[in-house]
Write a protein that holds these residues in place. Structure first.
Motif, PDB file in Angstrom:
ATOM      1  N   SER A  87       0.810  -1.320  -0.003  1.00 13.71           N
ATOM      2  CA  SER A  87       0.001   0.087   0.018  1.00 13.71           C
ATOM      3  C   SER A  87       0.881   1.303   0.070  1.00 13.71           C
ATOM      4  N   ASN A  88       2.218   1.236   0.470  1.00 13.85           N
ATOM      5  CA  ASN A  88       3.273   2.122   0.556  1.00 13.85           C
ATOM      6  C   ASN A  88       4.134   1.972  -0.384  1.00 13.85           C
ATOM      7  N   GLN A 144       9.084  -0.854  -2.211  1.00 14.39           N
ATOM      8  CA  GLN A 144      10.002  -1.146  -3.211  1.00 14.39           C
ATOM      9  C   GLN A 144      11.392  -0.647  -2.839  1.00 14.39           C
ATOM     10  N   ALA A 145      11.765   0.337  -2.188  1.00 17.57           N
ATOM     11  CA  ALA A 145      12.859   0.792  -1.763  1.00 17.57           C
ATOM     12  C   ALA A 145      13.265  -0.117  -0.719  1.00 17.57           C
ATOM     13  N   LYS A 167       4.733  -8.344  -7.966  1.00 16.93           N
ATOM     14  CA  LYS A 167       3.978  -7.252  -7.275  1.00 16.93           C
ATOM     15  C   LYS A 167       3.740  -6.038  -8.126  1.00 16.93           C
ATOM     16  N   PHE A 168       4.709  -5.836  -8.999  1.00 12.91           N
ATOM     17  CA  PHE A 168       4.782  -4.561  -9.634  1.00 12.91           C
ATOM     18  C   PHE A 168       5.133  -4.914 -11.113  1.00 12.91           C
TER      19      PHE A 168
END
Length: 239
Positions: free
Chosen positions: A70-71, A76-77, A132-133
């Motif tokens: 959600s963030n 990712q970072a 996920k992305f």
């Protein structure tokens, strides 16, 4: 009843704040670690091995960090930095060595406890990030496998507030590097990254050349023939 609801709300806020502090501290310490041990895209594995407690403490703190999709930028970072740190950890555990491939199961068998999960490097890349992305092909230019064939590791952490700019910068640097994209007249040799993960770069009918030209200053000509040069798995160490 109102008191109970207030207690629950405050407890959730405290937990949320704690996780926020944990991630902020993780990014800050990871940034210091990379600044200390990375120069010009290479890692000082010998120095890390000589003071491995710094890396171990950083990874120990990351075990209990919880990030959610959600963030997206924080998530990712966190996993990009974790991947790069764990590659360094895997190398240091077996150092000296000439290549990460000298270690059996380096990417797909060795498991690490991190981010509340017990996971391999391959699973971080493929299940926690790419799956996920799926639209984010720029991951391939920031996840550094420890070989010279990878795009170079940077001497700073990826951070939520700067992530998109960092992804963009590293992708442009890679695709404008004449060693990474090797052009000879109307023929071009490109990294096997584009072969192994072709689907990531050719989404929505886009060609590999089309993806490259999105980031390349000097555009590849129409009809450029693409081939792949052998991947260099030589360790990206400072000598």
């Amino acid at each position: 009843m109102k008191f109970s609801i207030l207690v629950i709300f405050l407890s959730m806020a405290t937990i949320s704040a704690t996780f926020g502090q944990d991630t902020a501290e993780f990014f800050a310490k990871a940034d210091t670690f990379f600044k200390t041990n990375v120069t010009d895209g290479r890692v000082n594995y010998s120095a890390v091995k000589g003071n491995v407690s710094e890396l171990d403490n950083l990874l120990d703190a990351a075990k209990k960090i919880n990030v959610t999709e959600s963030n997206a930028n924080e998530y990712q970072a966190f996993w990009i930095n974790s991947y790069n740190l764990l590659v360094i950890k895997g190398v240091v555990e077996n150092y000296p060595l000439k290549s990460p491939l000298d270690v059996g199961g380096f990417f797909d068998k060795k498991k690490y406890e991190i981010g509340g999960k017990n996971t391999t490097l391959n699973d971080i890349e493929n299940k926690l990030l790419r799956a996920k992305f799926p639209a984010e092909a720029r991951f391939h230019f920031v996840l550094v496998c420890g070989g010279l064939g990878c795009p170079p590791i940077i001497n700073k952490a990826y951070k939520p507030e700067t992530l998109d700019a960092q992804l963009e910068k590293q992708t442009k640097l890679a695709l404008n590097n004449p060693q990474f994209i090797q052009l000879n007249k109307n023929k071009v040799k490109i990294s096997q990254i584009f072969e192994w993960y072709k689907g990531d770069f050719t989404q929505n009918g886009q060609s590999l050349v089309g993806f490259i030209n999105k980031y390349k200053t000097e555009q590849l000509p129409e009809g450029t023939k693409v081939s792949y040069y052998p991947y260099d798995w030589t360790l990206n160490e400072i000598k």
